[in-house]
Write an enzyme that holds these catalytic residues in place. Sequence first.
Site, PDB file in Angstrom:
ATOM      1  N   HIS A   1      30.729  43.943  52.666  1.00 45.68           N
ATOM      2  CA  HIS A   1      30.116  42.999  51.733  1.00 45.68           C
ATOM      3  C   HIS A   1      28.994  42.240  52.444  1.00 45.68           C
ATOM      4  O   HIS A   1      28.851  42.315  53.661  1.00 45.68           O
ATOM      5  CB  HIS A   1      31.124  41.945  51.264  1.00 45.68           C
ATOM      6  CG  HIS A   1      32.403  42.463  50.703  1.00 45.68           C
ATOM      7  ND1 HIS A   1      32.697  42.413  49.366  1.00 45.68           N
ATOM      8  CD2 HIS A   1      33.494  43.003  51.301  1.00 45.68           C
ATOM      9  CE1 HIS A   1      33.906  42.902  49.146  1.00 45.68           C
ATOM     10  NE2 HIS A   1      34.416  43.265  50.311  1.00 45.68           N
TER      11      HIS A   1
ATOM     12  N   GLU B   1      32.912  40.897  55.468  1.00 41.34           N
ATOM     13  CA  GLU B   1      31.725  40.227  54.952  1.00 41.34           C
ATOM     14  C   GLU B   1      30.710  40.066  56.073  1.00 41.34           C
ATOM     15  O   GLU B   1      31.048  39.598  57.169  1.00 41.34           O
ATOM     16  CB  GLU B   1      32.072  38.850  54.395  1.00 41.34           C
ATOM     17  CG  GLU B   1      32.965  38.853  53.161  1.00 41.34           C
ATOM     18  CD  GLU B   1      32.170  38.971  51.867  1.00 41.34           C
ATOM     19  OE1 GLU B   1      30.931  39.131  51.943  1.00 41.34           O
ATOM     20  OE2 GLU B   1      32.800  38.886  50.797  1.00 41.34           O
TER      21      GLU B   1
ATOM     22  N   HIS C   1      30.528  47.060  48.750  1.00 40.77           N
ATOM     23  CA  HIS C   1      31.011  46.466  47.511  1.00 40.77           C
ATOM     24  C   HIS C   1      30.256  47.061  46.318  1.00 40.77           C
ATOM     25  O   HIS C   1      30.817  47.260  45.243  1.00 40.77           O
ATOM     26  CB  HIS C   1      30.814  44.949  47.563  1.00 40.77           C
ATOM     27  CG  HIS C   1      31.736  44.187  46.670  1.00 40.77           C
ATOM     28  ND1 HIS C   1      31.668  42.815  46.536  1.00 40.77           N
ATOM     29  CD2 HIS C   1      32.757  44.582  45.866  1.00 40.77           C
ATOM     30  CE1 HIS C   1      32.605  42.418  45.696  1.00 40.77           C
ATOM     31  NE2 HIS C   1      33.274  43.466  45.276  1.00 40.77           N
TER      32      HIS C   1
ATOM     33  N   ASP D   1      26.093  44.084  46.723  1.00 39.60           N
ATOM     34  CA  ASP D   1      26.111  43.902  48.168  1.00 39.60           C
ATOM     35  C   ASP D   1      26.794  45.074  48.878  1.00 39.60           C
ATOM     36  O   ASP D   1      27.639  45.738  48.287  1.00 39.60           O
ATOM     37  CB  ASP D   1      26.798  42.583  48.533  1.00 39.60           C
ATOM     38  CG  ASP D   1      28.235  42.482  48.031  1.00 39.60           C
ATOM     39  OD1 ASP D   1      28.467  42.692  46.823  1.00 39.60           O
ATOM     40  OD2 ASP D   1      29.131  42.193  48.849  1.00 39.60           O
TER      41      ASP D   1
END
Length: 212
Positions: A50, A132, A168, A178
Amino acid sequence: MDRPDPGTAPAQAVDQPAWDQGWLRQARHLPSPNFGPRPAAACIDLVVVHSISLPPGEFGTGAVQQLFTNQLDWDAHPYYQGIRGIEVSSHFFITRAGEIWQFVDCDARAWHAGASRWRGRERCNDDSIGIELEGLEGLRFEPAQYAALNGLCEAIAQRYPIGFLAGHEHIAPGRKQDPGPGFDWPALARLLASHAATAAWQLPTTTADTPK
């Protein structure tokens, strides 16, 4: 000078294992309350990449860490009104400098994917590990982040039977964008191919282009 006792063996350096249960030792740990148990039959074989920054496009604010631990001040920025009350998390967060934070035990289910589908299975939160990257869709990511992601994937492969990695945007097309066009998928593929533990991971087939 005193001679060493011939019956005493010299102290040996003992390598620490990379993991303490589902916690990566090298990461900075900041436990999130936003997690749950995985289904009993879950096979953790997917890594989801992400991107996130709070406020969007601003880096190093600490707001991502606050969001994942339910500590974000919703009145601190106008953007936050649109996400007020949201409860989310990811297993890992990699800063622009390549620092790795961990929020959820990888044996547990983090809340990062939402409605999703990949490799013929729904609900990717059930059997994936979420990472992330500090960034914004359309912007490039830093070399330190690719290096950290590469090392993190290699460490994950030591403990979990990962066979797939996707963004994602791939597991929730049309709903999420993303990490976006600024992410260099060919570069990541080359890095993963350099390790026996990750060389066989399957990446999305729509990631051949290098960011312009």
